[in-house]
Design a protein around this motif. Structure first.
Motif, PDB file in Angstrom:
ATOM      1  N   UNK A  67       0.813  -1.211   0.000  1.00 28.35           N
ATOM      2  CA  UNK A  67       0.000   0.000   0.000  1.00 28.35           C
ATOM      3  C   UNK A  67       0.856   1.274   0.000  1.00 28.35           C
ATOM      4  N   UNK A  68       1.806   1.355   0.927  1.00 29.13           N
ATOM      5  CA  UNK A  68       2.601   2.575   1.052  1.00 29.13           C
ATOM      6  C   UNK A  68       3.615   2.724  -0.075  1.00 29.13           C
ATOM      7  N   UNK A  69       4.024   1.614  -0.672  1.00 29.88           N
ATOM      8  CA  UNK A  69       5.041   1.692  -1.718  1.00 29.88           C
ATOM      9  C   UNK A  69       4.503   2.341  -2.990  1.00 29.88           C
ATOM     10  N   UNK A  70       3.197   2.185  -3.248  1.00 31.56           N
ATOM     11  CA  UNK A  70       2.631   2.674  -4.501  1.00 31.56           C
ATOM     12  C   UNK A  70       1.794   3.941  -4.327  1.00 31.56           C
ATOM     13  N   UNK A  71       2.085   4.712  -3.265  1.00 31.11           N
ATOM     14  CA  UNK A  71       1.466   6.031  -3.130  1.00 31.11           C
ATOM     15  C   UNK A  71       2.232   7.030  -3.996  1.00 31.11           C
ATOM     16  N   UNK A  72       1.657   7.402  -5.090  1.00 25.51           N
ATOM     17  CA  UNK A  72       2.316   8.354  -6.015  1.00 25.51           C
ATOM     18  C   UNK A  72       1.447   9.607  -6.144  1.00 25.51           C
ATOM     19  N   UNK A  73       2.066  10.701  -6.606  1.00 29.94           N
ATOM     20  CA  UNK A  73       1.333  11.966  -6.757  1.00 29.94           C
ATOM     21  C   UNK A  73       0.459  11.933  -7.996  1.00 29.94           C
ATOM     22  N   UNK A  74      -0.621  12.690  -7.900  1.00 26.30           N
ATOM     23  CA  UNK A  74      -1.522  12.787  -9.048  1.00 26.30           C
ATOM     24  C   UNK A  74      -0.835  13.429 -10.245  1.00 26.30           C
ATOM     25  N   UNK A 163      -3.778  11.158  -4.671  1.00 31.75           N
ATOM     26  CA  UNK A 163      -4.269  12.437  -4.159  1.00 31.75           C
ATOM     27  C   UNK A 163      -3.632  13.619  -4.879  1.00 31.75           C
ATOM     28  N   UNK A 164      -4.446  14.672  -4.971  1.00 37.90           N
ATOM     29  CA  UNK A 164      -3.929  15.936  -5.471  1.00 37.90           C
ATOM     30  C   UNK A 164      -2.940  16.503  -4.460  1.00 37.90           C
ATOM     31  N   UNK A 194      -7.818  16.304  -2.250  1.00 39.23           N
ATOM     32  CA  UNK A 194      -8.820  15.664  -3.078  1.00 39.23           C
ATOM     33  C   UNK A 194      -8.211  14.444  -3.771  1.00 39.23           C
ATOM     34  N   UNK A 195      -9.063  13.476  -4.025  1.00 38.71           N
ATOM     35  CA  UNK A 195      -8.637  12.268  -4.719  1.00 38.71           C
ATOM     36  C   UNK A 195      -8.710  12.487  -6.217  1.00 38.71           C
ATOM     37  N   UNK A 196      -7.602  12.161  -6.879  1.00 40.66           N
ATOM     38  CA  UNK A 196      -7.568  12.235  -8.338  1.00 40.66           C
ATOM     39  C   UNK A 196      -8.052  10.923  -8.950  1.00 40.66           C
ATOM     40  N   UNK A 197      -7.750   9.834  -8.255  1.00 38.67           N
ATOM     41  CA  UNK A 197      -8.145   8.527  -8.749  1.00 38.67           C
ATOM     42  C   UNK A 197      -7.672   7.436  -7.776  1.00 38.67           C
ATOM     43  N   UNK A 198      -7.734   6.209  -8.263  1.00 35.30           N
ATOM     44  CA  UNK A 198      -7.374   5.076  -7.414  1.00 35.30           C
ATOM     45  C   UNK A 198      -6.538   4.068  -8.203  1.00 35.30           C
ATOM     46  N   UNK A 264      -3.046   1.248  12.774  1.00 36.08           N
ATOM     47  CA  UNK A 264      -1.955   2.046  13.322  1.00 36.08           C
ATOM     48  C   UNK A 264      -1.087   2.711  12.262  1.00 36.08           C
ATOM     49  N   UNK A 265      -1.429   2.576  11.035  1.00 36.29           N
ATOM     50  CA  UNK A 265      -0.548   3.126  10.008  1.00 36.29           C
ATOM     51  C   UNK A 265      -1.106   4.394   9.378  1.00 36.29           C
ATOM     52  N   UNK A 266      -0.299   5.412   9.251  1.00 34.71           N
ATOM     53  CA  UNK A 266      -0.683   6.658   8.607  1.00 34.71           C
ATOM     54  C   UNK A 266       0.453   7.086   7.692  1.00 34.71           C
ATOM     55  N   UNK A 267       0.091   7.712   6.577  1.00 34.31           N
ATOM     56  CA  UNK A 267       1.086   8.068   5.574  1.00 34.31           C
ATOM     57  C   UNK A 267       1.262   9.580   5.515  1.00 34.31           C
ATOM     58  N   UNK A 268       2.516   9.995   5.447  1.00 36.66           N
ATOM     59  CA  UNK A 268       2.855  11.407   5.239  1.00 36.66           C
ATOM     60  C   UNK A 268       3.457  11.536   3.842  1.00 36.66           C
TER      61      UNK A 268
END
Length: 616
Positions: A67-74, A163-164, A194-198, A264-268
């Motif tokens: 999950x955290x590895x594929x958090x990319x910018x919009x 996310x934007x 805001x969410x750009x997509x998924x 318990x996990x949150x992403x910055x």
């Protein structure tokens, strides 16, 4: 008082003391093993719960890595910059132990229900593809919800929001929400971008079942001798996803929900100042754990409290606050891990172990108690045997004294010339001969007993006629029968089969029984000898109507040196070896001897000898 002063009680006191001590030890051991079992139960239960929790956390951590590895910018998707995504995919493949975990990756733009992009791992690009029923349902669900659980309940898949770009954050408060309470002003909460997509990442169930879950089972629930526990993993519909045993788990000893990212996990998001997050020991003391996953910062907490994390930004003057709601623990998840001991339950295993330990301990104590009793009984028997031997020596001495006195007296009269006539000399000669024969018989009996007890006695087994053996025995006893004026009855069946026997020794045993009947006749002058064939045995019986034997003495008459109290009181001569020798001879012939008797009515000794006794 007379009983307690009896000197025979003295040997019993140490035995009673030792048995009492063993009983005390048994009670203490029962108590101590109970305490040990309780402690072991608590230890195993705590360890099982801890291993179950760690199992769930490790699986969640593996999913969180995806999950955290594929958090990319919009912006990367808008500009079709796929290098960032491919780089993160390559990094994940190089770092993970289970590269087969990711099966398919799709991208769905928010608000666009027409276009569906699928990641092509060969070209490294997202290509347009056809919608499926599952993807349509997922797209409708994720767009309909404001708050989305990244783990999709009805699918083995993750929905990762793109996310934007949002505002920079100076200070973040990670807070646990309990019982619906909200003690922080909602106006201070900062809305996420805001969410750009998924990104919809489908996980490979086969990789989970054949690689990840077996690896975790081996890590936490296996030992060198195999697993002591059986596991099953079920989904929200109680359908079994994975199990280690064909048996159904009905009463799990430990459970844990997992396959979840919320607890318990949150992403910055990637910011220039995020590298300084949680670098001081002071923040670590607050119970905050900082993990660095590529360019993502994760904050987790094991404490149910408000935690403050400072992110220092040099280009901002005023701090901004973001409040993220979370839950503490691992109570959420779409899968449930059930663990049960292979014995049925952990309690059943502890109980069985305690019973086995008690059985072994009590078995040892029982063995010790039995040893004490056997030693005591053996000592008492040795004491009785020694006493009988003394009585035997006394009796034999008395038996020897009488004929020796007669022989000495007769010899002295002959020497002194007191006896002159031929008739008197003949009578004296016969007297000396008879008394000498008695002495010889007593000595022979003692020697026979000694030889039989030493095991050195040899038997000459040959095919023998039982009728001849009986006649020989009667011939030897006939002078005494005539002297005592006994009525003899014989009942010998015709055409009796031959048996394998030592004729002389067996005849001597029959003689002994006949002489005993005469000796203990008590005035009755009747004797019966019978032989018959029945049930594969020859049965030889010697019956009289003499003193009889009491029930108390019946169990001892074949013991060496034993003489009944009645016989001793009647002053009937004997040494207590005759019946013992008879039993030894009969058993050497593979036979059995038994007695039927009633006091005052006589006795009947029955010798059973096998006919087909060819194994000599």
């Amino acid at each position: 008082m007379k009983f307690w002063n009896n000197k025979n009680l003295i040997p019993i006191l140490p035995v009673i003391f030792l048995l009492g001590l063993l009983g005390l030890l048994a009670g203490l051991q029962y108590k101590w093993l109970g305490q040990i079992s309780d402690a072991e139960r608590e230890h195993l239960q705590n360890r099982l719960q801890d291993d179950t929790k760690r199992f769930a956390e490790d699986f969640n951590r593996e999913v969180q890595t995806v999950y955290f590895n594929f958090r990319v910018d919009a912006e990367d998707f808008k500009n079709q910059n796929r290098n960032v995504f491919n780089k993160q995919l390559d990094n994940w493949n190089n770092q993970t132990q289970f590269p087969q975990l990711i099966k398919e990756i799709y991208f769905v733009k928010k608000g666009d229900s027409q276009t569906l992009l699928k990641f092509n791992s060969i070209t490294g690009t997202f290509e347009e593809t056809e919608w499926t029923e599952d993807l349509t349902n997922i797209e409708q669900n994720i767009n309909a919800k404001n708050e989305l659980n990244p783990v999709l309940e009805n699918y083995t898949a993750l929905a990762i929001p793109i996310l934007e770009k949002g505002e920079n954050v100076r200070q973040i408060i990670v807070r646990s929400k309990q019982n619906g309470s909200d003690d922080i002003n909602t106006e201070s909460k900062m809305l996420l971008p805001e969410k750009y997509g998924f990104l919809i990442v489908f996980l490979d169930e086969n990789a989970i079942k054949t690689q990840i879950l077996p690896s975790l089972v081996n890590k936490y629930f296996s030992n060198n001798e195999g697993s002591d526990y059986k596991l099953s993993i079920t989904n929200l519909n109680n359908k079994i996803i994975f199990q280690t045993n064909d048996e159904k788990i009905t009463s799990p000893d430990s459970t844990a929900k997992f396959f979840d990212l919320k607890p318990t996990g949150f992403t910055f998001f990637r910011e220039n100042g995020a590298d300084n997050l949680m670098s001081s020991p002071e923040n670590k003391e607050k119970g905050i754990i900082h993990n660095q996953k590529l360019s993502t910062k994760t904050v987790t907490s094991d404490k149910n409290e408000i935690l403050t994390v400072d992110i220092k930004k040099a280009d901002e003057e005023k701090p901004r606050i973001a409040i993220l709601q979370g839950k503490v623990g691992i109570d959420d998840g779409i899968w449930t891990l059930n663990v049960q001991h292979s014995d049925g339950s952990l309690e059943h295993f502890i109980t069985n172990t305690r019973h086995r330990n008690l059985a072994v301990s009590f078995g040892i104590l029982t063995l010790l108690a039995a040893s004490v009793v056997l030693i005591f009984v053996s000592a008492q028997r040795s004491k009785k045997l020694a006493q009988r031997q003394l009585d035997f020596v006394s009796s034999v001495s008395h038996e020897f004294r009488t004929p020796l006195a007669v022989i000495y007296s007769a010899g002295e009269n002959l020497t002194d010339g007191v006896v002159n006539s031929p008739n008197q000399i003949t009578r004296y000669g016969n007297l000396i001969k008879g008394e000498g024969k008695k002495l010889t018989a007593m000595v022979e009996q003692i020697l026979e007993f000694a030889g039989a007890r030493s095991g050195k006695r040899k038997y000459d087994f040959r095919p023998s006629n039982i009728e001849e053996i009986i006649e020989n025995a009667l011939a030897e006893c006939q002078p005494l029968i005539d002297e005592k004026d006994f009525v003899l009855e014989k009942e010998i069946s015709a055409k009796l089969p031959e048996i394998s026997a030592d004729s002389n020794i067996l005849s001597h045993a029959i003689q002994n029984l006949i002489l005993n009947s005469i000796k203990y006749s008590s005035g009755s002058r009747w004797l019966k000898i019978s032989v018959n064939n029945g049930g594969g045995d020859l049965k030889i019986s010697v019956e009289d109507k003499g003193l009889g034997i009491s029930k108390k003495d019946l169990t001892h008459i074949f013991e060496p040196f034993y003489r009944a109290k009645t016989v001793v009181d009647e002053q009937i001569h004997g040494n207590g070896l005759g019946l013992s020798l008879v039993k030894q001879i009969v058993e050497a012939h593979k036979g059995k001897i038994k007695v039927e008797s009633e006091v005052g009515k006589g006795s009947k000794f029955i010798v059973q000898l096998p006919i087909n006794n060819n194994e000599w």
